[in-house]
Scaffold this motif. Structure first.
Motif, PDB file in Angstrom:
ATOM      1  N   VAL A 167      -6.195   0.424   4.258  1.00  0.00           N
ATOM      2  CA  VAL A 167      -5.892   1.517   3.334  1.00  0.00           C
ATOM      3  C   VAL A 167      -6.055   2.875   4.024  1.00  0.00           C
ATOM      4  N   THR A 219     -12.435   3.225   3.460  1.00  0.00           N
ATOM      5  CA  THR A 219     -11.777   2.927   2.181  1.00  0.00           C
ATOM      6  C   THR A 219     -11.827   4.099   1.216  1.00  0.00           C
ATOM      7  N   GLY A 220     -12.591   5.142   1.521  1.00  0.00           N
ATOM      8  CA  GLY A 220     -12.719   6.277   0.617  1.00  0.00           C
ATOM      9  C   GLY A 220     -13.849   6.130  -0.383  1.00  0.00           C
ATOM     10  N   VAL A 266      -6.295   7.990  -6.382  1.00  0.00           N
ATOM     11  CA  VAL A 266      -6.219   6.558  -6.670  1.00  0.00           C
ATOM     12  C   VAL A 266      -7.571   6.023  -7.156  1.00  0.00           C
ATOM     13  N   THR A 272      -8.806   9.453   3.483  1.00  0.00           N
ATOM     14  CA  THR A 272      -9.388   8.801   2.312  1.00  0.00           C
ATOM     15  C   THR A 272      -9.853   9.810   1.272  1.00  0.00           C
ATOM     16  N   HIS A 286       0.824  -1.209   0.000  1.00  0.00           N
ATOM     17  CA  HIS A 286       0.000   0.000   0.000  1.00  0.00           C
ATOM     18  C   HIS A 286       0.860   1.262   0.000  1.00  0.00           C
ATOM     19  N   ALA A 302      -3.051   5.388   3.751  1.00  0.00           N
ATOM     20  CA  ALA A 302      -3.262   6.727   3.209  1.00  0.00           C
ATOM     21  C   ALA A 302      -2.882   7.788   4.226  1.00  0.00           C
ATOM     22  N   LEU A 336       0.439   4.069  -2.952  1.00  0.00           N
ATOM     23  CA  LEU A 336      -0.095   5.391  -2.643  1.00  0.00           C
ATOM     24  C   LEU A 336       0.949   6.482  -2.854  1.00  0.00           C
ATOM     25  N   LEU A 342      -6.990   9.831  -1.013  1.00  0.00           N
ATOM     26  CA  LEU A 342      -6.973   8.467  -1.545  1.00  0.00           C
ATOM     27  C   LEU A 342      -7.994   8.323  -2.668  1.00  0.00           C
TER      28      LEU A 342
END
Length: 973
Positions: free
Chosen positions: A467, A754-755, A696, A689, A431, A471, A435, A692
Motif C-alpha cells: 500500500v 501502512t499509514g 482512506v 501514507t 490498490h 499510495a 486509492l 492514505l
C-alpha cells in the motif's frame, strides 16, 4: 495435415453437419534445441533451429503462438510463410476460455486424455494435429453455440485472407441471410450484448457486526467437509472479523494482520467479509496489488458462490477504465478495416483478422477486461493499447469517454461493471483503483462539496505491504509532456483529425450548454486557452529545439537542465536531476506557464458552475441519460480544475523557492530501451501514507491490511538491542499476541508503511506464523564469489545451478538489462540440456502467461524481475530453485535518497532489501510438500538475515559446492 492416427483426414464422428476439412501442411513444435515436425504423410522428423527457421520461411506450418515461434527461431514475422496458428483457431472456437499458449496447454484445454503426464516432443506434435482436428470438428457440430455469428465472421475473415478461413467456413457452412440473423459481417458483436439496468439505491450500510465464532462458521463452510483443520486459519478469521465491528469513538477500526504463507488468509478474510456484506446490504471491497492475486481471489470466491449465475450477481471484478474494451473504439476500428468487405467488394484485408478474433471474444467475455481478465493476451498482442507492437488501442482512453452520448452506452462494459458493483456483495479491485477513488472523492466541486466515491466503507487490502507503493503512485503529481498533451486533447479533441471522433469538450457538453451564449463563449475560451498546453508533435519540436507555447517552452528548459546536470546523458535509461537550483530561464518560463494554467482554469470552472446550476434548476425535468452526462462532465471538469491544475500551478510557482516540506520534487527525462518517451517534473509525498491515512484509513468504518510479509524483522545488534529501522517512530497499539520488545519493534515498519502510525487510535495487530517447516523444506545458499561479475560469468552461474536442479528454476533479476544479457548467453546452454528457458522482457508474452507456462512445464526455467517476485503462486515441483542475481537493494534515485534520509538512513535500505527477499522466498514454498533451494549470487549481509523464516540458516559457499549441495537436497526430497 494428418489426423491423429497419422492417416489422411476422414469424416469426424458425432452429430456433424459436414466433413472436417484441414489443410495438408506439416505441424511444428519447438524444442529447446530445434523442432519436431509431423509431416502431412504422418512422419515425425526432428530438426535443428536453423533448418526449422528455413522451413518456416519456405512453407506454411501448423504452429502454436506465431510471435513466440518467430522469436524462438529468429525469423521475422514478415518472412514467415503464412502460419496456421492453432491458438487463433482455439480463440475463434472457444472464445474467452483459458488456455496456456503451448502445445501441451492446448491439449490440456481440449481434454486430450491420451497425452502422457510428461509428454515428449513427438507426443506434443501429434497432440497438436489432434487438437486442430477436434476444434474444427467442434465447429462442424450442429449443436455448436453461436453458429450464426461464427459463420458470418468466418466468411468475413476468409475474405480477409485468414489462414483458417477455408477450414472454418467449410465446417460452419455459409452464413444465413442478414434478414434472418441480424449478422452482416459478424464483427458487430456489440449488437447482441445485453443492456445493463440501473440498480435501485442501496442506502447506507447497516452496522450489524460479525462475531469471531460466526466468522469461524462461515470459514468451515468455505473450506468444505473433509478439509484440513487449521486452527491458525480460524484464529486469523477471528482477528479479521474485528475490521467488521461497528466503529466506536476512541476504538481502533484498522486491523494489521500478518499471516504467513500457508495459513489460508484468503478464505480467512472472505469469511467475515461475506457475512458482513450479507447482513448489512453493502459491498466489501477486496483490494490486491497484483493482477495475479486478483485472479486467484476470483477463483477462491467460487467456493462462496459455486453457482455461476449467483456468483455473477454477488461478485464483481473492478479495475481502472483503461483495462476495459471500449465498444466505440472497436466499432471504429472495425469500420475502418471492413471498408469494402461489408459491401461485398471482396479483397484481402489482414487487419480484419485480429478484429474478428476480438469480435468472437466480445460475444463471450465475462466483463470486457482486456488486461488480466478473460482476454487471452496471446490472441492479439497489443490489442488493448495503442503504441505496442501491433497495437490497436481498443481500451478506454483517459478522458475520451462521452458517456451517455455514446451509442453503446447501455451495453458498455465499464458502465456495466460500475452498476454491478453497486449491487454486489464483494468487489474485487486493486490498490490503484481504490486509492484513486478515495483521492478523487475529496476534491471539492464548484459548490465546495466533495465528489462522490464508489468505494465502500469496509476495505480489505491484501498484499498490504504494497500500500505504500500504491499510495506513492496514487497521490503523486506528474507535470509532463504527455500529461499536458492529454489535457489539451481532453479539451480540444484530436487536433490532427485522424480520429473520426475528436471527443473534445465541445463534443461532450456542447449540446448541454447549447442555446446559452455564456456557455458557448466559455467553451470557445477554454479551447483557446488550452493552447498553453503541449500540442500534437510536441516531442519532435523539443528534439528540434523549437518549442511552441508556454508548456513546451517550460519542458524544453526542464530537458536542458537534466541534460546539463546529468553526468551520463548517453545512458539508455531515464535521467533525472534536482529542481533546485534551476537554470537561469526556468523560473520565468514556469511563471508564464502557471499564469496560462490559471487562465485556462477560469472558463473551465465557470462551465462546471453552469452544469451544476442546470442540475439544480432542471434536475426534476431531466431524463436519466442527460443527467448522467451532465454529472459525468461536471466530475471530469472538477477533477481537473480542483485537483490537477492547482497541483501543477503550485509546482510551477515553487520553482526557484524552498521546496514544500513533506514533498520531493525532481525533473526527469523518461526513456525506454534508449528512446525518449517523456519530459516531466514529478512531485511525490515524502511519506505517501499521510494522504492514505487521511482519505482512506481514517474515514473508513473498518479496514483490514494483511500480508505474509507485513512486518520487518531486524536482527539483533551486537549489544543485544534490535536494529529498529525507524528509530524515530515508536510503535503503538496492543498486540493481540504480545511478545518481547524486539517483536514489538517489528511492527514499527508495518505501521509506518501502512499509514497506521498516522491514525489517532492505534491499530489492532495480529501475527499468525506459517505452518510450514522451512528448516527442513528449504535450503538457503549465498554464493560468496559472485559479487559484481560480468554477464557471461553470471550466465554461467545460472546454468550451473539450473542444471543441478534439473530445471524448475526461477531467476529473479534486479535490472532488465542484466536479465537480457544473461538470457542471451544462457539460452543455448539450457537448450543443449533439453530445458526450455523463458524470459520476461524477452519472449513475446506478458508475465502472467509466462508464469502459466512455467507452472505447467515441470522442468522449464523462467527469468524475470520484480513482477515475478510478488504475488506469483507456483506450488509443487515446477518451482524448486529460486536464484537472485544480487542483493535487491533499492535504486538510489532522488526520491529514495530523500526517504532514506527521513526514515533512518541505511536502515531504510536494509528494510526494503529484507522485504524484497522475504517476498521472493515466499514464492519458493507454497505447500507442506514443497521443497526448494533459495540461492543468492552475492554475499548476504548479516543485517538482512531477518528476511528469512526463523529456523532457516544461510550456508555460504562457492558456486560448485552450491550446485552439488542443491542437487543433493532436491534428490533427498
Amino acid at each position: 495435415m494428418p489426423s491423429p492416427d497419422r492417416s489422411p483426414t476422414g469424416p469426424a464422428t458425432g452429430p456433424l453437419t459436414r466433413r472436417v476439412m484441414l489443410p495438408a501442411i506439416p505441424a511444428l513444435v519447438a524444442t529447446p534445441t530445434g523442432a519436431v515436425i509431423l509431416t502431412p504423410d504422418g512422419e515425425v522428423v526432428e530438426t535443428d533451429k536453423a533448418e526449422a527457421a528455413a522451413r518456416l520461411k519456405r512453407e506454411p506450418h501448423l504452429i502454436v503462438h506465431t510471435r513466440f515461434t518467430a522469436r524462438r527461431f529468429r525469423v521475422r514475422l514478415g518472412d514467415m510463410a503464412q502460419p496456421y496458428d492453432a491458438l487463433e483457431l482455439f480463440g475463434f472456437t472457444f472464445p474467452a476460455r483459458f488456455c496456456t499458449p503451448t502445445p501441451q496447454g492446448l491439449a490440456r484445454a481440449l481434454g486430450l486424455e491420451d497425452l502422457p503426464a510428461v509428454p515428449q516432443p513427438e507426443d506434443l506434435v501429434i497432440a497438436l494435429a489432434t487438437a486442430t482436428h477436434r476444434m474444427v470438428a467442434t465447429l462442424a457440430d450442429a449443436a455448436y453455440p453461436g453458429r450464426e455469428q461464427a459463420a458470418a465472421l468466418a466468411a468475413t475473415m476468409d475474405k480477409a485472407g485468414w489462414a483458417w478461413g477455408p477450414s472454418v467456413t467449410a465446417a460452419l457452412g455459409a452464413p444465413a441471410p442478414y434478414a434472418e440473423t441480424g449478422w452482416l459481417t459478424g464483427l458487430e458483436s456489440w449488437k447482441k450484448l445485453a443492456e445493463w439496468e440501473e440498480p435501485a439505491p442501496r442506502g447506507r450500510p447497516g452496522n450489524r457486526p460479525v462475531a469471531p465464532e460466526e466468522a469461524g462458521g462461515r470459514l468451515r463452510q468455505l473450506v468444505g467437509p473433509g478439509a484440513e483443520d487449521r486452527q491458525v486459519q480460524r484464529d486469523y478469521a477471528a482477528a479479521a472479523s474485528r475490521a467488521f465491528l461497528p466503529r466506536e469513538p476512541g476504538e481502533p477500526h484498522v486491523v494489521l494482520a500478518e499471516a504467513g504463507t500457508g495459513t489460508g488468509k484468503t478464505l480467512g478474510y472472505i469469511a467475515p467479509a461475506s457475512l458482513w456484506a450479507e447482513r448489512n446490504d453493502a459491498a466489501v471491497w477486496l483490494s490486491t496489488y497484483t493482477k495475479n492475486l486478483q485472479r486467484q481471489l476470483d477463483q477462491e470466491l467460487t467456493r462462496l458462490y459455486p453457482d455461476p449465475e449467483e456468483k455473477a450477481e454477488k461478485i464483481v471484478l473492478r479495475k481502472g477504465r483503461e483495462n476495459y474494451l471500449c465498444l466505440l473504439n472497436f466499432e471504429e476500428a472495425a469500420g475502418r478495416a471492413n471498408a469494402g468487405v461489408a459491401l461485398g467488394a471482396g479483397g484481402g484485408n489482414p487487419s480484419l483478422i485480429p478484429l474478428g478474433l476480438i469480435a468472437r471474444w466480445i460475444s463471450a467475455t465475462r466483463d470486457g477486461d482486456m488486461l488480466g481478465g478473460d482476454f487471452p493476451s496471446w490472441l492479439v498482442p497489443g490489442a488493448a493499447r495503442a503504441g505496442n507492437e501491433g497495437g490497436i488501442g481498443l481500451t478506454d482512453r483517459r478522458g475520451e469517454c462521452v458517456y451517455s452520448a455514446c451509442t453503446h452506452y447501455r451495453r458498455c462494459f465499464i458502465e456495466r461493471a460500475v452498476r454491478r458493483s453497486r449491487a454486489a456483495d464483494i468487489v474485487v479491485a486493486n490498490h490503484a483503483l481504490v486509492l484513486t477513488q478515495a483521492a478523487n472523492a475529496h476534491i471539492p466541486d464548484a459548490s465546495g462539496e466533495p465528489l462522490q466515491s464508489e468505494m465502500t466503507e469496509r476495505v480489505v487490502f491484501d498484499e498490504g505491504h504494497h500500500v505504500f507503493d500504491a499510495a506513492d503512485s496514487a497521490f503523486a503529481v506528474v507535470l509532463s509532456g504527455q500529461e499536458t498533451s492529454e489535457l489539451r486533447r481532453w479539451i480540444r479533441g484530436a487536433e490532427n483529425r485522424r480520429s473520426r471522433r475528436s471527443r473534445g469538450l465541445r463534443e461532450r457538453i456542447g449540446d448541454l450548454v447549447e442555446g446559452e451564449d455564456e456557455g458557448m463563449a466559455l467553451l470557445e475560451e477554454a479551447e483557446a486557452r488550452a493552447r498553453v498546453l503541449a500540442g500534437p508533435g510536441w516531442q519532435s519540436r523539443l528534439d528540434a529545439g523549437a518549442p511552441t507555447g508556454p508548456a513546451e517552452q517550460f519542458l524544453s528548459l526542464v530537458r536542458l537542465q537534466v541534460f546539463t546536470r546529468h553526468p551520463d546523458d548517453r545512458t539508455p535509461f531515464s535521467l533525472e536531476t534536482e529542481v533546485s537550483p534551476p537554470i537561469e530561464e526556468l523560473p520565468r518560463a514556469a511563471s508564464a506557464f502557471a499564469s496560462g494554467l490559471a487562465e485556462l482554469a477560469r472558463p473551465l470552472r465557470a462551465l462546471a458552475g453552469l452544469l451544476s446550476k442546470r442540475l439544480q434548476e432542471d434536475g426534476d425535468s431531466l431524463d436519466i441519460q442527460t443527467r448522467i452526462r451532465i454529472e459525468a462532465a461536471h466530475r471530469g471538469i472538477i477533477r481537473r480544475t480542483g485537483g490537477l491544475i492547482p497541483a501543477w500551478t503550485a509546482m510551477l510557482q515553487g520553482i526557484g523557492h524552498e521546496p514544500d516540506e513533506g514533498f520531493v520534487e525532481w525533473f526527469e527525462i523518461e526513456r525506454s530501451d534508449g528512446r525518449e518517451r517523456d519530459v516531466a517534473m514529478r512531485r511525490h509525498w515524502l511519506d505517501p501514507t499521510r494522504p492514505l491515512a487521511d482519505v482512506v484509513l481514517d474515514r473508513a468504518q473498518g479496514v483490514l491490511l494483511t500480508s505474509a510479509t507485513l512486518r520487518d524483522e531486524p536482527v539483533m545488534a551486537p549489544a543485544g538491542d534490535p536494529l529498529d529501522p525507524f528509530p524515530d517512530h515508536a510503535p503503538a497499539g496492543d498486540d493481540m499476541h504480545p511478545d518481547d520488545r524486539p517483536a514489538d519493534l517489528h511492527w514499527a515498519s508495518a505501521e509506518v508503511r501502512t499509514g497506521a502510525m498516522h491514525l489517532p487510535v492505534p491499530a489492532i495487530r495480529a501475527t499468525f506464523p506459517s505452518p510450514f517447516d522451512y528448516a527442513h523444506q528449504a535450503k538457503v545458499i549465498a554464493v560468496h564469489e559472485m559479487a559484481r561479475v560480468r554477464p557471461d560469468v553470471l550466465a554461467g552461474a545460472y546454468r550451473t545451478l539450473f542444471e543441478a536442479s534439473g530445471g524448475g528454476g526461477l531467476g529473479i533479476f534486479t535490472a532488465i538489462a542484466r536479465l537480457r544479457a544473461v538470457q542471451e548467453r544462457l539460452a543455448p546452454a539450457m537448450a543443449a540440456r533439453g530445458i526450455n528457458l523463458y524470459a520476461q522482457h524477452v519472449d513475446a508474452m506478458d508475465v502472467g502467461t509466462l508464469v502459466d507456462i512455467f507452472r505447467s512445464e515441470r522442468d522449464s526455467c523462467l527469468l524475470g524481475t520484480d513482477a515475478v517476485r510478488d504475488g506469483v503462486d507456483v506450488p509443487g515441483d515446477a518451482l524448486r530453485m529460486l536464484v537472485f542475481d544480487r542483493v535487491p537493494w533499492p535504486r538510489p534515485d532522488i526520491l529514495h535518497k530523500a526517504r532514506r534520509a527521513a526514515f533512518g538512513g541505511g536502515r531504510y535500505d536494509d528494510l526494503i532489501a529484507r522485504l524484497r527477499l522475504r517476498q521472493a522466498f515466499g514464492r519458493l514454498i507454497r505447500s507442506r510438500d514443497d521443497r526448494g533451494v533459495f540461492v543468492i549470487l552475492a554475499p548476504l549481509p548479516t543485517k538482512l538475515l531477518g528476511a528469512l523464516p526463523r529456523g532457516v540458516t544461510v550456508e555460504r559457499m562457492g558456486l560448485a559446492e552450491a550446485a552439488e549441495a542443491s542437487a543433493a537436497f532436491l534428490r533427498r526430497g
